[in-house]
Design a protein around this motif. Structure first.
Motif, PDB file in Angstrom:
ATOM      1  N   GLU A 174      -4.502   8.006  -3.123  1.00  0.00           N
ATOM      2  CA  GLU A 174      -4.649   6.637  -2.608  1.00  0.00           C
ATOM      3  C   GLU A 174      -5.769   5.865  -3.305  1.00  0.00           C
ATOM      4  O   GLU A 174      -5.884   4.642  -3.131  1.00  0.00           O
ATOM      5  CB  GLU A 174      -4.959   6.678  -1.111  1.00  0.00           C
ATOM      6  N   ARG A 175      -6.569   6.535  -4.104  1.00  0.00           N
ATOM      7  CA  ARG A 175      -7.784   5.932  -4.657  1.00  0.00           C
ATOM      8  C   ARG A 175      -7.503   4.581  -5.329  1.00  0.00           C
ATOM      9  O   ARG A 175      -6.622   4.454  -6.161  1.00  0.00           O
ATOM     10  CB  ARG A 175      -8.410   6.873  -5.679  1.00  0.00           C
ATOM     11  N   ARG A 216       0.836  -1.203   0.000  1.00  0.00           N
ATOM     12  CA  ARG A 216       0.000   0.000   0.000  1.00  0.00           C
ATOM     13  C   ARG A 216       0.874   1.257   0.000  1.00  0.00           C
ATOM     14  O   ARG A 216       0.634   2.192  -0.760  1.00  0.00           O
ATOM     15  CB  ARG A 216      -0.909  -0.012   1.239  1.00  0.00           C
ATOM     16  N   GLU A 253      -6.910  -0.209  -2.201  1.00  0.00           N
ATOM     17  CA  GLU A 253      -7.427  -1.394  -1.518  1.00  0.00           C
ATOM     18  C   GLU A 253      -7.754  -2.526  -2.483  1.00  0.00           C
ATOM     19  O   GLU A 253      -7.815  -3.697  -2.084  1.00  0.00           O
ATOM     20  CB  GLU A 253      -8.678  -1.032  -0.703  1.00  0.00           C
ATOM     21  N   GLU A 274      -1.120  16.227  -0.367  1.00  0.00           N
ATOM     22  CA  GLU A 274      -1.995  17.177   0.316  1.00  0.00           C
ATOM     23  C   GLU A 274      -2.755  18.055  -0.681  1.00  0.00           C
ATOM     24  O   GLU A 274      -3.940  18.333  -0.492  1.00  0.00           O
ATOM     25  CB  GLU A 274      -1.198  18.046   1.279  1.00  0.00           C
ATOM     26  N   ILE A 279       1.088   4.029  -3.199  1.00  0.00           N
ATOM     27  CA  ILE A 279       0.699   5.431  -2.978  1.00  0.00           C
ATOM     28  C   ILE A 279       1.870   6.360  -3.298  1.00  0.00           C
ATOM     29  O   ILE A 279       1.700   7.387  -3.967  1.00  0.00           O
ATOM     30  CB  ILE A 279       0.209   5.637  -1.533  1.00  0.00           C
ATOM     31  N   THR A 308      -3.248   7.493  -9.848  1.00  0.00           N
ATOM     32  CA  THR A 308      -3.611   7.062  -8.502  1.00  0.00           C
ATOM     33  C   THR A 308      -3.002   5.690  -8.256  1.00  0.00           C
ATOM     34  O   THR A 308      -2.580   4.996  -9.193  1.00  0.00           O
ATOM     35  CB  THR A 308      -5.138   6.970  -8.322  1.00  0.00           C
ATOM     36  N   PRO A 355      -7.835  14.753   0.247  1.00  0.00           N
ATOM     37  CA  PRO A 355      -7.930  13.492   0.981  1.00  0.00           C
ATOM     38  C   PRO A 355      -8.385  12.336   0.105  1.00  0.00           C
ATOM     39  O   PRO A 355      -9.408  12.424  -0.582  1.00  0.00           O
ATOM     40  CB  PRO A 355      -8.957  13.798   2.081  1.00  0.00           C
ATOM     41  N   GLY A 356      -7.622  11.259   0.113  1.00  0.00           N
ATOM     42  CA  GLY A 356      -8.006  10.021  -0.563  1.00  0.00           C
ATOM     43  C   GLY A 356      -7.818   9.992  -2.064  1.00  0.00           C
ATOM     44  O   GLY A 356      -8.089   8.955  -2.687  1.00  0.00           O
ATOM     45  N   VAL A 357      -7.351  11.065  -2.679  1.00  0.00           N
ATOM     46  CA  VAL A 357      -7.262  11.106  -4.145  1.00  0.00           C
ATOM     47  C   VAL A 357      -6.113  10.250  -4.666  1.00  0.00           C
ATOM     48  O   VAL A 357      -6.307   9.364  -5.495  1.00  0.00           O
ATOM     49  CB  VAL A 357      -7.131  12.556  -4.651  1.00  0.00           C
TER      50      VAL A 357
END
Length: 314
Positions: A302-303, A58, A306, A294, A62, A108, A298-300
């Motif tokens: 990392e999209r 992970r 999972e 940043e 990222i 991503t 948030p979460g972009v």
């Protein structure tokens, strides 16, 4: 009434003695690790460790996506050209790479594709786009030849392509480029667009056992690293080194009074020892990567991480 005559006062010239003794340079920090030497007050951490392969995977996916976005921010894009690979932490003969045609600035963690370096088979990750064949042929051969290399970056930058036309390395013109002291390979053959693994083998041979980066004649730049963070930072450093070299060479044209001062081998070797260790190079990349993550929100970046699994295990 005529003014009275005056006598000009003469100020005696003071003779200042100039010492011709050479200045003594004391580096310090010889008994410390690079992270210890640069830290004050508390110790700068090195490369993070993880309790599971999944957590490590992970992290690298990222950071790989963030490195692509940082490349976009720096202007390292040219159509579909350019690729970054990072070795999987669990399966050493698998590498994660970018899909063909996905803009670096939109990358991503969920976009990346996992490939077997021996067979080229897609063994995991995103299957919505193809991989870059030329990129695979280059990167797979480097990963096979250099087990110490965990990430490879290649892109067609303006300064990199300009300086690559000369087929020569860089002078140690400043403190920063000394991070690449005795680590720059020059691949002096141009073999066209890479659609076979032989050219990848040639590039891998030019790197040899220890070179960290390469200037590819009429092509561009390539960097390696023990992390994708390190490889990305060194790529940018190499590109800026090419730009500075071009500027210095241009400044000297028609200016015979300008003398190019190159850092001595002794000083360059010390700089390399203290500033080109894998933990410190990992940290060098973090300000830019943190900025990218940043600014994306948030979460972009990392999209999709999972969903990034390996579904073909040898």
């Amino acid at each position: 009434m005529a003014p009275s005559a005056t006598t000009e006062s003469v100020v005696p010239t003071l003779k200042v003695a100039v010492s011709k003794e050479p200045e003594k340079h004391v580096h310090g920090g010889e008994d410390k690790t690079p992270c210890e030497a640069i830290s004050h007050g508390m110790l700068l951490p090195g490369i993070p460790t993880f309790s599971t392969h999944a957590e490590h995977r992970r992290h690298i996916l990222i950071h790989a996506a963030a490195t692509f976005r940082d490349f976009s921010h720096k202007g390292f894009t040219e159509g579909m050209s350019g690729h970054i690979s990072v070795r999987d932490p669990e399966f050493e003969n698998y590498i994660w790479m970018n899909p063909l045609g996905r803009h670096f600035g939109l990358m991503t963690a969920g976009d990346l594709i996992c490939l077997d370096v021996d067979t080229g088979k897609v063994v995991g990750g995103n299957r919505s786009r193809p991989a870059n064949a030329a990129g695979f042929f280059i990167h797979s051969e480097i990963h096979k030849a250099r087990p110490d290399v965990h990430a490879v970056c290649h892109a067609h930058t303006i300064a990199g392509r300009a300086w690559s036309a000369f087929g020569r390395g860089l002078d140690m013109l400043n403190q920063d480029v000394c991070n690449l002291y005795d680590s720059i390979a020059v691949y002096t053959e141009y073999g066209g667009i890479v659609f076979a693994n032989e050219e990848g083998k040639n590039i891998a041979r030019s790197l040899g056992a220890k070179k960290k980066v390469a200037i590819l004649l009429n092509h561009g730049l390539l960097s390696t690293g023990s992390t994708v963070d390190e490889a990305g930072f060194l790529f940018g450093l190499l590109d800026r080194g090419c730009a500075i070299q071009l500027q210095v060479e241009q400044a000297m044209v028609g200016n015979p009074s300008l003398v190019k001062h190159v850092v001595s081998d002794k000083e360059a070797a010390y700089n390399f020892k203290m500033a080109s260790e894998k933990n410190i190079l990992y940290q060098e990349a973090q300000p830019d990567l943190e900025h990218v993550i940043e600014m994306a929100g948030p979460g972009v970046v990392e999209r999709g991480v999972e969903m990034q699994i390996i579904d073909y295990k040898v």
